[in-house]
Design a protein around this motif. Structure first.
Motif, short mmCIF file in Angstrom:
data_model
loop_
_atom_site.label_atom_id
_atom_site.label_comp_id
_atom_site.label_asym_id
_atom_site.label_seq_id
_atom_site.Cartn_x
_atom_site.Cartn_y
_atom_site.Cartn_z
N MET A 110 0.82 -1.21 0.00
CA MET A 110 0.00 0.00 0.00
C MET A 110 0.85 1.26 0.00
SD MET A 110 -3.29 -0.28 -0.25
CE MET A 110 -3.96 1.18 0.55
N SER A 114 -0.26 4.33 -2.49
CA SER A 114 -1.01 5.31 -1.72
C SER A 114 -0.05 5.98 -0.75
CB SER A 114 -2.17 4.66 -0.96
OG SER A 114 -1.67 3.94 0.16
N SER A 116 -0.39 5.90 2.39
CA SER A 116 -0.55 5.21 3.68
C SER A 116 0.79 4.66 4.15
CB SER A 116 -1.56 4.06 3.55
OG SER A 116 -2.81 4.55 3.11
N ILE A 119 -1.02 1.23 7.03
CA ILE A 119 -2.47 1.07 7.04
C ILE A 119 -2.85 -0.19 7.83
CG2 ILE A 119 -2.51 -0.22 4.85
CD1 ILE A 119 -5.19 1.21 4.26
N ASN A 123 -8.84 -0.88 8.02
CA ASN A 123 -8.88 0.21 7.04
C ASN A 123 -8.59 -0.30 5.63
OD1 ASN A 123 -9.46 2.16 8.96
ND2 ASN A 123 -7.32 2.62 9.36
N LEU A 124 -7.73 -1.30 5.52
CA LEU A 124 -7.45 -1.91 4.21
C LEU A 124 -8.71 -2.52 3.63
CD1 LEU A 124 -4.94 -2.86 2.30
CD2 LEU A 124 -5.36 -5.07 3.37
N GLU A 126 -11.83 -1.86 4.42
CA GLU A 126 -12.81 -0.82 4.11
C GLU A 126 -12.45 -0.10 2.82
OE1 GLU A 126 -14.93 3.06 6.25
OE2 GLU A 126 -13.39 1.90 7.31
N SER A 127 -11.16 0.14 2.61
CA SER A 127 -10.71 0.86 1.42
C SER A 127 -10.94 0.06 0.14
CB SER A 127 -9.22 1.20 1.57
OG SER A 127 -8.70 1.75 0.38
N TRP A 128 -10.68 -1.24 0.18
CA TRP A 128 -10.72 -2.05 -1.03
C TRP A 128 -12.06 -2.76 -1.24
CZ3 TRP A 128 -7.04 -2.47 -4.86
CH2 TRP A 128 -5.82 -1.84 -4.59
N GLY A 130 -15.04 -1.88 0.85
CA GLY A 130 -16.17 -1.12 1.35
C GLY A 130 -16.89 -1.79 2.50
N THR A 132 -17.02 -2.98 6.71
CA THR A 132 -16.57 -2.67 8.06
C THR A 132 -16.44 -3.96 8.84
OG1 THR A 132 -17.67 -0.51 8.03
CG2 THR A 132 -17.08 -1.42 10.19
N ASP A 327 1.42 9.94 -5.25
CA ASP A 327 0.53 9.13 -4.41
C ASP A 327 1.25 7.87 -3.90
OD1 ASP A 327 -1.76 8.52 -3.00
OD2 ASP A 327 -2.69 7.42 -4.66
#
Length: 419
Positions: A110, A114, A116, A119, A123-124, A126-128, A130, A132, A327
């Motif tokens: 990551m 990004s 990050s 990370i 959070n990983l 959630e990021s990839w 969606g 929780t 990024d």
């Protein structure tokens, strides 16, 4: 995806590993306890590919983990995917003396795609994806049996999510062409020397109190003794004595065992118990650290001073700008200590001046130090401008203005002639 019941038999594990050995990759995670032990106690191993996933119970009495270790350490055809896998790799090394290879860490990856730095897993996901993650089982005592269905489901989720995220992440890396950025980082993660626990080298993990050979010799002797004591009792080394206590004793060795009671961090009992006597024996036999073991001095250029510190700050600003532009995580591009060395005049043995890091960041960092790069503000944002390019642009602009002026003058003259 097929989710297997908790694996507790060697035959079940062997069959699973035989199937997984045909995969391009497997996602791996572990659950362990180490709060009260020197060696981390492995309590659960989760593993998955794109088709099936399972949790393996290392505490089951009828289970031999050899098929699993063979898959992770001997099979070079299967990529092993972890997230923040340092401690997981350490556990495999403790059991086998080998590390998983080849290896891929999504937390490190990551950093290449990004900004990050570290990370977290939730959070990983959630990021990839969606999603929780339910964190209700985070603080489970994984050594207690039986495990509940909810605990097992939570643990397996770590690898089922990972097995879905990794192919997407790989596509992103291929698209950006940054896969090669990670090769060196992954090899470091898989390096067995990183996990080899040599008590004789334990002193190097403690902040050295100066460079006095006598003090460092005592530090080495005491640190090695502490490791052996902690290993023998299988308790955390800090339960024997904290690092700062070890360093204090090395710098100011007690003359008698009774003086141990005056050392901050040691109890009164040390003045007459067996462990105190063993420590005093170690101190009595400690020798000065030989020259060939003395820690190398950090490479230095000219002292930084106020101006050098400002240059280092500018380099750090440049690093932030470049990381934002491409990024990527700034820590992957360069370390703060390297920037300070560059500002001090060092030009050798800096990773930011080698390979892809030089192309992405190091060349501009060198240009900034050598006065060939400047900062500019455009539309409220900081930008980097090469001084040479700016000078050329200014000269071109002046030439164009001059030509326009000549053209205007000629036009005026022609108009006067017509009149």
């Amino acid at each position: 995806m097929k989710i297997h019941p908790l694996i507790t038999k060697t035959e079940e594990l062997a069959d699973l590993c035989a199937r997984l050995a045909k995969s391009d990759f497997v996602a791996v995670d572990t659950e362990f306890m180490r709060e009260n032990t020197y060696w981390p106690e492995l309590c659960l191993v989760q593993i998955a590919n794109t088709e099936e996933a399972a949790a393996v119970d290392p505490l089951a009495p009828d289970l031999d983990l050899k098929p699993l270790w063979d898959l992770l350490t001997d099979n070079e055809d299967v990529l092993k995917v972890f997230h923040a896998g340092g401690q997981d790799v350490e556990i495999v090394f403790n059991f086998t003396g080998r590390t998983p290879h080849p290896i891929f860490d999504t937390q490190i990856a990551m950093m290449a795609i990004s900004q990050s730095e570290q990370i977290g897993y939730s959070n990983l996901v959630e990021s990839w994806q969606g999603l929780t993650i339910d964190k209700g089982a985070r603080f489970t005592d994984w050594s207690r049996r039986p495990l509940t269905d909810r605990q097992i489901e939570y643990a397996i989720g770590d690898v089922t999510h990972l097995s879905k995220i990794f192919p997407k992440m790989l596509k992103r890396l291929i698209k950006t062409g940054r896969g090669e950025w990670l090769d060196q980082e992954m090899e470091k993660l898989a390096d067995p020397e990183h996990y080899r626990n040599d008590p004789a080298q334990a002193w190097k993990r403690i902040k050295a109190p100066g460079r006095n050979p006598q003090v460092l010799g005592r530090l080495k002797a005491i640190s090695e003794w502490r490791e052996m004591e902690a290993q023998g009792k299988n308790i955390p080394r800090g339960r024997i004595a904290r690092d700062e206590t070890i360093a204090d004793i090395a710098s100011h060795p007690p003359k008698t065992q009774g003086d141990l009671a005056k050392v901050r961090g040691l109890s009164q009992g040390w003045k007459d118990n067996d462990i105190g006597r063993r420590l005093m024996n170690v101190l009595a036999k400690a020798e000065a650290l030989p020259d060939d073991e003395m820690p190398a001095r950090a490479p230095r250029g000219a002292p930084l001073g106020k101006e050098g510190t400002l240059v280092a700050d500018l380099l750090k600003l440049l690093l932030k700008i470049r990381a934002r532009e491409i990024d990527a995580a700034s820590r992957l591009l360069a370390r703060s200590d390297e920037l300070e060395l560059l500002a001090a005049g060092v030009r050798k043995n800096l990773s930011l001046l080698e390979g892809w890091r030089y192309e992405v960041f190091g060349r501009d960092a060198l240009d900034l130090v050598e006065g060939k790069l400047a900062f500019a503000v455009e539309n409220g944002k900081l930008k980097m401008t090469h001084v040479d390019d700016a000078a050329k642009a200014a000269a071109a602009e002046k030439a164009e203005t001059a030509l326009e002026q000549i053209g205007d003058e000629q036009a005026d003259e022609e108009q006067v002639g017509e009149d």
